[in-house]
Design an enzyme around this catalytic site. Structure first.
Site, mmCIF file in Angstrom:
data_model
loop_
_atom_site.group_PDB
_atom_site.id
_atom_site.type_symbol
_atom_site.label_atom_id
_atom_site.label_comp_id
_atom_site.label_asym_id
_atom_site.label_seq_id
_atom_site.Cartn_x
_atom_site.Cartn_y
_atom_site.Cartn_z
ATOM 1 N N GLU A 109 0.834 -1.208 0.000
ATOM 2 C CA GLU A 109 0.000 0.000 0.000
ATOM 3 C C GLU A 109 0.869 1.259 0.000
ATOM 4 O O GLU A 109 1.299 1.720 1.058
ATOM 5 C CB GLU A 109 -0.922 -0.001 1.238
ATOM 6 C CG GLU A 109 -1.833 1.207 1.295
ATOM 7 C CD GLU A 109 -2.749 1.236 2.522
ATOM 8 O OE1 GLU A 109 -2.515 0.460 3.466
ATOM 9 O OE2 GLU A 109 -3.680 2.043 2.523
ATOM 10 N N LYS B 62 -2.453 -2.059 -3.248
ATOM 11 C CA LYS B 62 -3.524 -1.243 -2.639
ATOM 12 C C LYS B 62 -3.184 0.228 -2.846
ATOM 13 O O LYS B 62 -2.489 0.841 -2.025
ATOM 14 C CB LYS B 62 -3.649 -1.591 -1.147
ATOM 15 C CG LYS B 62 -4.668 -0.754 -0.405
ATOM 16 C CD LYS B 62 -5.060 -1.393 0.916
ATOM 17 C CE LYS B 62 -5.940 -0.483 1.728
ATOM 18 N NZ LYS B 62 -6.599 -1.160 2.842
HETATM 19 P P1 13P Z 1 -9.124 4.001 4.314
HETATM 20 O O1 13P Z 1 -10.022 3.243 3.374
HETATM 21 O O2 13P Z 1 -9.827 4.595 5.482
HETATM 22 O O3 13P Z 1 -8.224 4.970 3.587
HETATM 23 O O4 13P Z 1 -8.143 2.944 4.965
HETATM 24 C C1 13P Z 1 -7.567 1.973 4.179
HETATM 25 C C2 13P Z 1 -6.376 1.446 4.850
HETATM 26 O O5 13P Z 1 -6.264 0.272 5.075
HETATM 27 C C3 13P Z 1 -5.314 2.405 5.242
HETATM 28 O O6 13P Z 1 -4.143 1.704 5.544
#
Ligand code: 13P
Length: 335
Positions: free
Chosen positions: A177, A219
């Site tokens: 991510e 992600k």
């Molecule tokens: P949000 O969808 O609230 O941005 O969070 C996703 C997430 O896993 C952040 O690490």
């Protein structure tokens, strides 16, 4: 590294019209959300809230996997059943956040780097034993004047790639991510430029580490103008910029792409996902879904407020938002 198991897990997470639920808020983040909703910030209330989520009837119709926080993976229901067991029984694959948050980057204090590589192999092994089959590591990229720096992108991408390799050696699917934050008044074009460069830098490091792409999920953020920009990006713009960015930067071999919501409203996040599916589905080489935290949970948390009497209504809302996101993936939209 068992590539067959990795691919199987990744494909199961991306299957059908389902998506992921991020319920892995760290202690400070969870407490911040609780404080805003007037809920006591204690371990017991966090347990009760996570119990509410994992026992929501029908959640597995829209959710393939849920990401837990370290505290949560050890917790149980009032009746003493481990949350992990409840999830497995419902058909929701347990995952775990393994980064240890961010700190200011040496030499560039307005940027962040993510901590947690030390001892990670031992922690991954332990989490696998507890039932986790995938993991998450979040890097944070800041857009600003002269930001992000190349050094920050490289350092975050390198850590993400080392983490991903360690996960795969333990047969856990890494979710990588690299979140380009919505904070700021930047344009959608600037977000596109930074997001594309960030993801390309990440895949350069993933290749260097020899990460197995069919056993990996990306992600990313959706590409939008910054929150403080007076022009709000429209769904067709978000869909176009996001899809073009991903097609330019993400190798075809990855198992899938699952978006964070990043502070967009639940309706905006759902609408933008829908727009990408209806307009670009045929062009996509990988499955595209959601891995939201706030966009699924926030309306339910606002209803719950820490009160037992609100539990059912909160569960209904949680299931509703997850089902709207699943519908968006299937090309249907309803706010
Ligand atoms: P949000 O969808 O609230 O941005 O969070 C996703 C997430 O896993 C952040 O690490």
């Amino acid at each position: 590294m068992n590539t067959e198991e990795l691919k199987q897990t990744a494909d199961a997470l991306m299957a059908g019209d389902k998506g992921l639920l991020a319920m892995d808020e760290s202690l400070p983040t969870c407490n911040k959300r609780f404080k805003a909703a007037g809920i006591p910030q204690t371990e017991e209330y966090r347990r009760k809230y996570r119990q509410l989520i994992v026992t929501t009837p029908g959640l597995a119709e829209s959710i393939s996997g849920a990401i837990l926080f370290d505290e949560t993976i050890y917790q149980s229901t009032d009746d003493g059943v481990l949350f992990v067991d409840i999830m497995q029984k419902a058909g929701i694959i347990p995952g775990i956040k393994v980064d240890e948050g961010t700190e200011a980057m040496p030499g560039s204090p307005n940027e962040k780097i993510t901590k947690g590589l030390e001892g990670l192999d031992v922690r991954l092994n332990n989490y696998y034993g507890l039932g986790a089959r995938f993991a998450k590591w979040r890097a944070v990229i800041t857009i600003g004047k002269d930001l992000p720096t190349e050094a920050n992108l490289e350092a975050n991408a390198e850590a993400l790639a080392i983490y991903a390799k360690l996960c795969q050696e333990d047969d856990m699917v890494p979710i990588v991510e690299p979140e380009v934050l919505m904070d700021g008044d930047h344009s959608i074009e600037r977000c596109r430029e930074v997001t594309e460069h960030t993801i390309k830098t990440l895949f350069k490091h993933l290749a260097k580490q020899g990460v197995y792409l069919p056993g990996l999920i990306l992600k990313p953020n959706m590409v939008t103008a910054g929150k403080e920009n007076h022009i709000k990006s429209k769904p067709d713009e978000v869909a176009k910029e996001t899809i073009e960015c991903l097609l330019a930067a993400v190798p075809h071999e990855v198992a899938g792409v699952a978006f964070l919501s990043g502070g967009q409203s639940p309706q905006d996040a759902t609408r933008n996902l829908y727009e990408m599916h209806v307009k670009y589905e045929a062009k996509l080489p990988w499955p595209l879904t959601f891995s939201f935290a706030r966009a699924i949970q926030q309306p339910a948390l606002d209803i719950w407020k820490g009160k037992d009497k609100n539990e059912k209504a909160a569960q209904d809302m949680l299931r509703y938002r997850a089902s709207m996101d699943s519908a968006a993936r299937a090309g249907h939209y309803n706010a």
